[in-house]
Motif scaffolding. Structure first.
Motif, short mmCIF file in Angstrom:
data_model
loop_
_atom_site.label_atom_id
_atom_site.label_comp_id
_atom_site.label_asym_id
_atom_site.label_seq_id
_atom_site.Cartn_x
_atom_site.Cartn_y
_atom_site.Cartn_z
N TRP A 111 -53.84 2.39 79.17
CA TRP A 111 -54.21 2.14 80.56
C TRP A 111 -54.21 0.63 80.77
O TRP A 111 -54.81 -0.12 79.99
CB TRP A 111 -55.58 2.71 80.87
N PHE A 112 -53.55 0.22 81.85
CA PHE A 112 -53.58 -1.16 82.30
C PHE A 112 -54.26 -1.20 83.66
O PHE A 112 -54.40 -0.17 84.33
CB PHE A 112 -52.15 -1.71 82.45
N ARG A 113 -54.64 -2.38 84.09
CA ARG A 113 -55.17 -2.53 85.45
C ARG A 113 -54.71 -3.86 86.02
O ARG A 113 -54.43 -4.81 85.29
CB ARG A 113 -56.69 -2.43 85.48
N GLN A 114 -54.64 -3.87 87.34
CA GLN A 114 -54.26 -5.09 88.04
C GLN A 114 -55.11 -5.24 89.29
O GLN A 114 -55.07 -4.39 90.18
CB GLN A 114 -52.78 -5.09 88.40
N ALA A 115 -55.88 -6.32 89.30
CA ALA A 115 -56.70 -6.65 90.46
C ALA A 115 -55.90 -7.58 91.38
O ALA A 115 -54.98 -8.26 90.93
CB ALA A 115 -57.99 -7.31 90.02
N PRO A 116 -56.26 -7.63 92.67
CA PRO A 116 -55.53 -8.51 93.60
C PRO A 116 -55.51 -9.95 93.13
O PRO A 116 -56.55 -10.51 92.76
CB PRO A 116 -56.33 -8.36 94.90
N GLY A 117 -54.33 -10.54 93.09
CA GLY A 117 -54.20 -11.93 92.71
C GLY A 117 -54.26 -12.20 91.22
O GLY A 117 -54.25 -13.36 90.80
N LYS A 118 -54.33 -11.13 90.43
CA LYS A 118 -54.43 -11.30 88.98
C LYS A 118 -53.27 -10.61 88.29
O LYS A 118 -52.62 -9.73 88.85
CB LYS A 118 -55.76 -10.73 88.47
N GLU A 119 -53.05 -11.00 87.05
CA GLU A 119 -52.00 -10.38 86.26
C GLU A 119 -52.45 -9.01 85.77
O GLU A 119 -53.65 -8.74 85.64
CB GLU A 119 -51.64 -11.28 85.07
N ARG A 120 -51.48 -8.17 85.48
CA ARG A 120 -51.79 -6.87 84.89
C ARG A 120 -52.35 -7.08 83.50
O ARG A 120 -51.80 -7.84 82.70
CB ARG A 120 -50.53 -6.02 84.84
N GLU A 121 -53.44 -6.40 83.18
CA GLU A 121 -54.07 -6.55 81.87
C GLU A 121 -54.22 -5.19 81.19
O GLU A 121 -54.44 -4.16 81.82
CB GLU A 121 -55.44 -7.23 81.97
N LEU A 122 -54.12 -5.25 79.86
CA LEU A 122 -54.34 -4.05 79.05
C LEU A 122 -55.82 -3.75 79.00
O LEU A 122 -56.63 -4.61 78.67
CB LEU A 122 -53.79 -4.29 77.64
N VAL A 123 -56.18 -2.52 79.32
CA VAL A 123 -57.57 -2.08 79.28
C VAL A 123 -57.86 -1.36 77.97
O VAL A 123 -58.83 -1.67 77.28
CB VAL A 123 -57.88 -1.16 80.47
N ALA A 124 -57.03 -0.38 77.64
CA ALA A 124 -57.25 0.42 76.44
C ALA A 124 -55.93 1.04 76.02
O ALA A 124 -55.07 1.31 76.86
CB ALA A 124 -58.28 1.51 76.69
N ALA A 125 -55.79 1.27 74.72
CA ALA A 125 -54.59 1.90 74.18
C ALA A 125 -54.99 2.88 73.09
O ALA A 125 -56.04 2.72 72.45
CB ALA A 125 -53.63 0.85 73.63
N ILE A 126 -54.13 3.87 72.88
CA ILE A 126 -54.42 4.90 71.88
C ILE A 126 -53.13 5.26 71.17
O ILE A 126 -52.05 5.28 71.79
CB ILE A 126 -55.08 6.13 72.54
N ASN A 127 -53.22 5.54 69.89
CA ASN A 127 -52.00 5.84 69.16
C ASN A 127 -51.57 7.30 69.40
O ASN A 127 -52.25 8.06 70.07
CB ASN A 127 -52.16 5.52 67.67
N TRP A 128 -50.46 7.66 68.83
CA TRP A 128 -49.83 8.94 69.16
C TRP A 128 -50.67 10.14 68.77
O TRP A 128 -50.60 11.18 69.42
CB TRP A 128 -48.44 9.03 68.53
#
Length: 123
Positions: A34-51
């Motif tokens: 999951w990534f997120r992007q707030a107004p005026g900000k770059e997209r950032e990684l929130v959480a990741a999970i392996n296969w």
């Protein structure tokens, strides 16, 4: 692979939301995030999970509050968000990568993207 995110909405600070991302196609061999992007900000990684779902990564600002999980039988990845804060307000995107264990890899490593779901946390 097509990804469809859902579950966003408006919530008060301290509340909870659960995001879901349903996948069509080959899902069980993908690392997911999951990534997120707030107004005026770059997209950032929130959480990741392996296969397999046995290894997860969280950005520091969400540790202890958010939980990423996946159900390979249902081709779905989830993001449980608790104790939400106004600074969590953003459009949240699910993403898939052919890396089996993506951990903290950035957006460039991801091959498939959902359409985004808005999360708004009011103070």
């Amino acid at each position: 692979v097509q990804l469809q995110a859902s579950g966003g909405g408006l919530v008060q600070a301290g509340g909870s939301l659960r995001l879901s991302c349903a996948a069509s196609g080959q899902f069980s061999s993908l690392g997911m995030a999951w990534f997120r992007q707030a107004p005026g900000k770059e997209r950032e990684l929130v959480a990741a999970i392996n296969w397999r779902g046995g290894n997860a990564y969280y950005t520091d600002s969400v540790k202890g509050r958010f939980t990423i999980s996946r159900d390979n039988a249902q081709n779905t990845v989830y993001l449980q968000m608790n104790s939400l804060k106004p600074e969590d307000t953003a459009v949240y995107y699910c993403a898939g990568t052919r890396l089996l264990d993506p951990l903290r890899r950035g957006a460039d490593w991801y091959d498939y993207w959902g359409q985004g779901t808005q999360v708004t946390v009011s103070s």
